[in-house]
Design a protein around this motif. Structure first.
Motif, PDB file in Angstrom:
ATOM      1  N   SER A 211       0.844  -1.191   0.021  1.00 37.33           N
ATOM      2  CA  SER A 211       0.180   0.004  -0.113  1.00 37.33           C
ATOM      3  C   SER A 211       0.810   1.371  -0.049  1.00 37.33           C
ATOM      4  CB  SER A 211      -0.801  -0.157   1.434  1.00 37.33           C
ATOM      5  OG  SER A 211      -1.590   1.245   1.251  1.00 37.33           O
ATOM      6  N   ALA A 212       0.292   2.284  -0.833  1.00 32.75           N
ATOM      7  CA  ALA A 212       1.141   3.637  -0.545  1.00 32.75           C
ATOM      8  C   ALA A 212       0.011   4.539  -0.611  1.00 32.75           C
ATOM      9  CB  ALA A 212       1.935   3.593  -2.038  1.00 32.75           C
ATOM     10  N   SER A 213       0.174   5.738  -0.097  1.00 33.52           N
ATOM     11  CA  SER A 213      -0.507   6.735  -0.045  1.00 33.52           C
ATOM     12  C   SER A 213       0.130   8.409  -0.439  1.00 33.52           C
ATOM     13  CB  SER A 213      -1.313   7.003   1.489  1.00 33.52           C
ATOM     14  OG  SER A 213      -2.043   5.832   1.620  1.00 33.52           O
ATOM     15  N   CYS A 214      -0.721   9.259  -0.848  1.00 33.01           N
ATOM     16  CA  CYS A 214      -0.072  10.357  -0.737  1.00 33.01           C
ATOM     17  C   CYS A 214      -1.243  11.487  -0.512  1.00 33.01           C
ATOM     18  CB  CYS A 214       0.534  10.825  -2.177  1.00 33.01           C
ATOM     19  SG  CYS A 214      -0.477  11.162  -3.589  1.00 33.01           S
ATOM     20  N   PHE A 215      -1.007  12.842  -0.131  1.00 33.70           N
ATOM     21  CA  PHE A 215      -1.882  13.645   0.165  1.00 33.70           C
ATOM     22  C   PHE A 215      -1.539  15.058  -0.366  1.00 33.70           C
ATOM     23  CE2 PHE A 215      -2.032  10.636   3.395  1.00 33.70           C
ATOM     24  CZ  PHE A 215      -3.245  10.646   4.228  1.00 33.70           C
ATOM     25  N   ILE A 216      -2.533  15.580  -0.826  1.00 32.19           N
ATOM     26  CA  ILE A 216      -2.346  16.969  -1.606  1.00 32.19           C
ATOM     27  C   ILE A 216      -3.214  18.022  -1.281  1.00 32.19           C
ATOM     28  CG2 ILE A 216      -2.535  18.104  -3.928  1.00 32.19           C
ATOM     29  CD1 ILE A 216      -1.598  15.632  -5.234  1.00 32.19           C
TER      30      ILE A 216
ATOM     31  N   THR B   2      -8.393  17.279   2.951  1.00 25.26           N
ATOM     32  CA  THR B   2      -7.334  17.075   1.954  1.00 25.26           C
ATOM     33  C   THR B   2      -7.905  16.242   0.895  1.00 25.26           C
ATOM     34  OG1 THR B   2      -5.074  16.356   1.948  1.00 25.26           O
ATOM     35  CG2 THR B   2      -6.508  14.688   3.087  1.00 25.26           C
ATOM     36  N   TYR B   3      -7.003  16.296  -0.264  1.00 32.33           N
ATOM     37  CA  TYR B   3      -7.271  15.364  -1.177  1.00 32.33           C
ATOM     38  C   TYR B   3      -6.195  14.119  -0.987  1.00 32.33           C
ATOM     39  CZ  TYR B   3      -9.142  19.248  -3.856  1.00 32.33           C
ATOM     40  OH  TYR B   3      -9.918  20.343  -4.150  1.00 32.33           O
ATOM     41  N   TYR B   4      -6.604  13.134  -0.938  1.00 35.26           N
ATOM     42  CA  TYR B   4      -5.853  11.788  -0.683  1.00 35.26           C
ATOM     43  C   TYR B   4      -6.004  10.930  -1.617  1.00 35.26           C
ATOM     44  CZ  TYR B   4      -9.659  10.154   2.149  1.00 35.26           C
ATOM     45  OH  TYR B   4     -10.945   9.579   2.493  1.00 35.26           O
ATOM     46  N   PHE B   5      -4.948   9.935  -2.114  1.00 30.61           N
ATOM     47  CA  PHE B   5      -4.756   9.017  -2.912  1.00 30.61           C
ATOM     48  C   PHE B   5      -4.204   7.806  -2.290  1.00 30.61           C
ATOM     49  CE2 PHE B   5      -4.297  13.243  -4.574  1.00 30.61           C
ATOM     50  CZ  PHE B   5      -5.143  13.315  -5.590  1.00 30.61           C
ATOM     51  N   THR B   6      -4.766   6.677  -2.734  1.00 30.32           N
ATOM     52  CA  THR B   6      -4.301   5.336  -2.006  1.00 30.32           C
ATOM     53  C   THR B   6      -4.107   4.200  -3.164  1.00 30.32           C
ATOM     54  OG1 THR B   6      -5.519   5.744  -0.025  1.00 30.32           O
ATOM     55  CG2 THR B   6      -4.834   3.596  -0.476  1.00 30.32           C
ATOM     56  N   ALA B   7      -3.171   3.595  -2.984  1.00 34.39           N
ATOM     57  CA  ALA B   7      -2.820   2.408  -3.966  1.00 34.39           C
ATOM     58  C   ALA B   7      -2.698   1.105  -3.255  1.00 34.39           C
ATOM     59  CB  ALA B   7      -1.496   2.486  -4.926  1.00 34.39           C
TER      60      ALA B   7
ATOM     61  N   ALA C 151      -8.694   7.802  -5.356  1.00 34.58           N
ATOM     62  CA  ALA C 151      -8.506   9.000  -5.176  1.00 34.58           C
ATOM     63  C   ALA C 151      -9.867   9.807  -4.395  1.00 34.58           C
ATOM     64  CB  ALA C 151      -8.830  10.067  -6.602  1.00 34.58           C
ATOM     65  N   SER C 152      -9.557  10.302  -3.387  1.00 33.22           N
ATOM     66  CA  SER C 152     -10.479  10.859  -2.500  1.00 33.22           C
ATOM     67  C   SER C 152     -10.562  12.368  -2.218  1.00 33.22           C
ATOM     68  CB  SER C 152     -10.434  10.163  -1.259  1.00 33.22           C
ATOM     69  OG  SER C 152     -10.397   8.551  -1.384  1.00 33.22           O
ATOM     70  N   ILE C 153     -11.622  12.678  -1.544  1.00 33.52           N
ATOM     71  CA  ILE C 153     -11.960  14.096  -1.114  1.00 33.52           C
ATOM     72  C   ILE C 153     -12.401  13.860   0.034  1.00 33.52           C
ATOM     73  CG2 ILE C 153     -12.896  16.346  -1.395  1.00 33.52           C
ATOM     74  CD1 ILE C 153     -13.378  15.776  -4.507  1.00 33.52           C
ATOM     75  N   GLY C 154     -11.784  14.592   1.142  1.00 33.04           N
ATOM     76  CA  GLY C 154     -12.445  14.697   2.658  1.00 33.04           C
ATOM     77  C   GLY C 154     -12.993  15.952   2.834  1.00 33.04           C
ATOM     78  N   PHE C 155     -14.181  15.628   3.460  1.00 30.67           N
ATOM     79  CA  PHE C 155     -15.069  16.940   3.760  1.00 30.67           C
ATOM     80  C   PHE C 155     -15.033  17.077   5.127  1.00 30.67           C
ATOM     81  CE2 PHE C 155     -16.882  15.389  -0.293  1.00 30.67           C
ATOM     82  CZ  PHE C 155     -16.809  16.550  -0.914  1.00 30.67           C
ATOM     83  N   LEU C 156     -14.491  18.424   5.696  1.00 26.13           N
ATOM     84  CA  LEU C 156     -14.898  18.863   7.064  1.00 26.13           C
ATOM     85  C   LEU C 156     -16.320  19.274   7.488  1.00 26.13           C
ATOM     86  CD1 LEU C 156     -11.704  21.104   7.709  1.00 26.13           C
ATOM     87  CD2 LEU C 156     -11.859  18.763   8.230  1.00 26.13           C
TER      88      LEU C 156
ATOM     89  N   LYS D 150       1.080   7.649   8.346  1.00 23.40           N
ATOM     90  CA  LYS D 150       2.590   8.058   8.050  1.00 23.40           C
ATOM     91  C   LYS D 150       2.485   9.173   7.028  1.00 23.40           C
ATOM     92  CE  LYS D 150       4.812   3.938   9.610  1.00 23.40           C
ATOM     93  NZ  LYS D 150       5.825   2.744   9.123  1.00 23.40           N
ATOM     94  N   ALA D 151       2.093   8.926   5.939  1.00 28.23           N
ATOM     95  CA  ALA D 151       1.786   9.818   5.013  1.00 28.23           C
ATOM     96  C   ALA D 151       1.141  11.312   5.157  1.00 28.23           C
ATOM     97  CB  ALA D 151       1.442   9.371   3.432  1.00 28.23           C
ATOM     98  N   ARG D 152       0.006  11.027   5.828  1.00 29.11           N
ATOM     99  CA  ARG D 152      -0.642  12.050   6.270  1.00 29.11           C
ATOM    100  C   ARG D 152      -0.061  12.892   7.155  1.00 29.11           C
ATOM    101  NH1 ARG D 152      -4.696  14.813   8.929  1.00 29.11           N
ATOM    102  NH2 ARG D 152      -6.663  15.486   7.650  1.00 29.11           N
ATOM    103  N   MET D 153       0.686  12.408   8.258  1.00 27.45           N
ATOM    104  CA  MET D 153       1.544  12.988   9.356  1.00 27.45           C
ATOM    105  C   MET D 153       2.633  13.840   8.682  1.00 27.45           C
ATOM    106  SD  MET D 153       2.390  11.456  12.952  1.00 27.45           S
ATOM    107  CE  MET D 153       2.958   9.925  12.284  1.00 27.45           C
ATOM    108  N   LYS D 154       3.158  13.163   7.765  1.00 31.82           N
ATOM    109  CA  LYS D 154       4.240  14.017   7.104  1.00 31.82           C
ATOM    110  C   LYS D 154       3.921  15.264   6.234  1.00 31.82           C
ATOM    111  CE  LYS D 154       8.008  13.268   3.705  1.00 31.82           C
ATOM    112  NZ  LYS D 154       8.797  12.139   2.679  1.00 31.82           N
ATOM    113  N   ALA D 155       2.603  15.125   5.501  1.00 34.07           N
ATOM    114  CA  ALA D 155       2.039  16.172   4.544  1.00 34.07           C
ATOM    115  C   ALA D 155       1.455  17.227   5.362  1.00 34.07           C
ATOM    116  CB  ALA D 155       1.193  15.517   3.808  1.00 34.07           C
ATOM    117  N   LEU D 156       0.677  16.852   6.368  1.00 34.61           N
ATOM    118  CA  LEU D 156      -0.202  17.640   7.268  1.00 34.61           C
ATOM    119  C   LEU D 156       0.196  17.635   8.724  1.00 34.61           C
ATOM    120  CD1 LEU D 156      -3.532  16.335   5.590  1.00 34.61           C
ATOM    121  CD2 LEU D 156      -2.177  18.315   4.949  1.00 34.61           C
ATOM    122  N   GLY D 157       0.967  16.932   9.316  1.00 34.49           N
ATOM    123  CA  GLY D 157       1.351  17.172  10.585  1.00 34.49           C
ATOM    124  C   GLY D 157       0.408  16.371  11.869  1.00 34.49           C
ATOM    125  N   ASP D 158      -0.655  15.777  11.008  1.00 32.61           N
ATOM    126  CA  ASP D 158      -1.543  15.099  11.897  1.00 32.61           C
ATOM    127  C   ASP D 158      -2.042  13.556  11.263  1.00 32.61           C
ATOM    128  OD1 ASP D 158      -3.320  14.238  14.258  1.00 32.61           O
ATOM    129  OD2 ASP D 158      -3.465  16.337  14.646  1.00 32.61           O
TER     130      ASP D 158
END
Length: 304
Positions: free
Chosen positions: A10-15, A27-32, A95-100, A282-290
């Motif tokens: 698995s791999a993830s990234c956040f934009i 965030t926008y986030y992507f998972t494989a 590919a995902s969109i998270g809504f607050l 791990k990817a979210r923490m690196k990109a967003l701090g949480d």
């Protein structure tokens, strides 16, 4: 769109979204996900806010809590949750969109309670966003960055086509304030929320169901639970007792919440592999701090 390193399943990234839409989104986030030799990978999502997900390659199966596993529609919407979402896939690119909560108010056109602990076809949610046509556009994109630009354009167009009324703009400020109070670790009771927001208990209850999906007391319980989960993610070597949020009386108190939200004990959960959620955290923490979406504070409020 995402490349997995040798040995990874698995791999993830956040934009980060465009500044115009950032206040409404996590965030926008992507998972494989690629199971070895076609094997199915299973994991358990933490309670979180709503999201729309576009599985443009492969297939996922899932449920809410202990419901039956079923094929999840390629374009699906998950409402706010207080329980786990178990899922599995042998291969999937998402590919995902998270809504607050503020994003629910801006883009959805029905109470959040209608989608509480629910996952279903994205076309079923009442929204100003064209979920029914977005999957094909995601498939045509060449990279996560291209999808993020696509998401930006679609969301900004929807906002321009549906400008806020004065009353809706005032409501946004109430939502931001309520969200900030909710995620404040010092908030431990509904009475504290009503005092800080200047609402009656009945007003807060209706407001919370409409924008957050659940009664305020349950949301406060969810937040202390998520803070404990985040502490363990930050320090995987920590035991549960050391990670407990200060609002828990003792570990049995936390264990009861864990069984209610996950349907298993903390130790049972920890013995299970979590290849997808661990990589994403791990990817979210690196990109967003949480590491967890439900801990994200509304934009413009200071950290706790």
């Amino acid at each position: 769109m995402l490349t997995l390193e040798d040995g990874e399943t698995s791999a993830s990234c956040f934009i980060a979204p465009h500044p115009r839409v950032a206040p409404y989104l996590s965030t926008y986030y992507f998972t494989a996900i690629e199971g070895p030799d076609g094997q199915e990978i299973r994991d358990w999502m933490n309670p979180e806010w709503a999201s729309v997900r576009f599985c443009w390659l492969g297939q996922t199966r899932g449920s809410i809590y202990d419901g039956p596993f079923r094929d999840v529609p390629p374009a699906h919407f998950a409402g706010p949750t207080t329980v786990t979402q178990p899922f599995s896939a042998a291969r999937a690119h998402i590919a995902s969109i998270g809504f607050l909560p503020l994003g629910w108010h801006r883009f959805m056109r029905e109470p959040a309670a209608n989608w509480a602990n629910r996952i279903d076809e994205a076309s079923l949610v009442k929204t100003i966003l064209p979920f029914d046509s977005m999957l094909d556009q995601v498939r045509d994109a060449a990279s996560p960055e291209a999808v993020a630009e696509l998401f930006d354009a679609i969301l900004i167009a929807a906002m321009d086509g549906h400008p806020l009324t004065d009353a809706e703009a005032e409501e946004e400020q109430r939502i931001i304030a309520a969200h900030a109070v909710l995620v404040d670790p010092a908030t431990s009771t509904v009475a504290q929320m009503t005092d800080r927001l200047g609402m009656t208990v009945k007003q807060l209850h209706r407001f919370s169901l409409k924008l957050f999906g659940f009664p305020p007391k349950l949301l406060i319980r969810r937040q202390r639970f998520i803070r404990t989960m985040a502490a363990v993610i930050h320090n995987p070597a920590a035991n549960w007792a050391d990670a407990l949020d200060l609002q828990y009386y003792d570990q049995p108190h936390f264990n009861r919440d864990f069984r209610e939200f996950f349907g298993m004990s903390p130790d049972q959960y920890r013995r299970l592999p979590h290849p997808v959620i661990s990589a994403a955290a791990k990817a979210r923490m690196k990109a967003l701090g949480d590491p967890l979406q439900a801990l994200q504070r509304p934009e413009g409020t200071p950290p706790a």
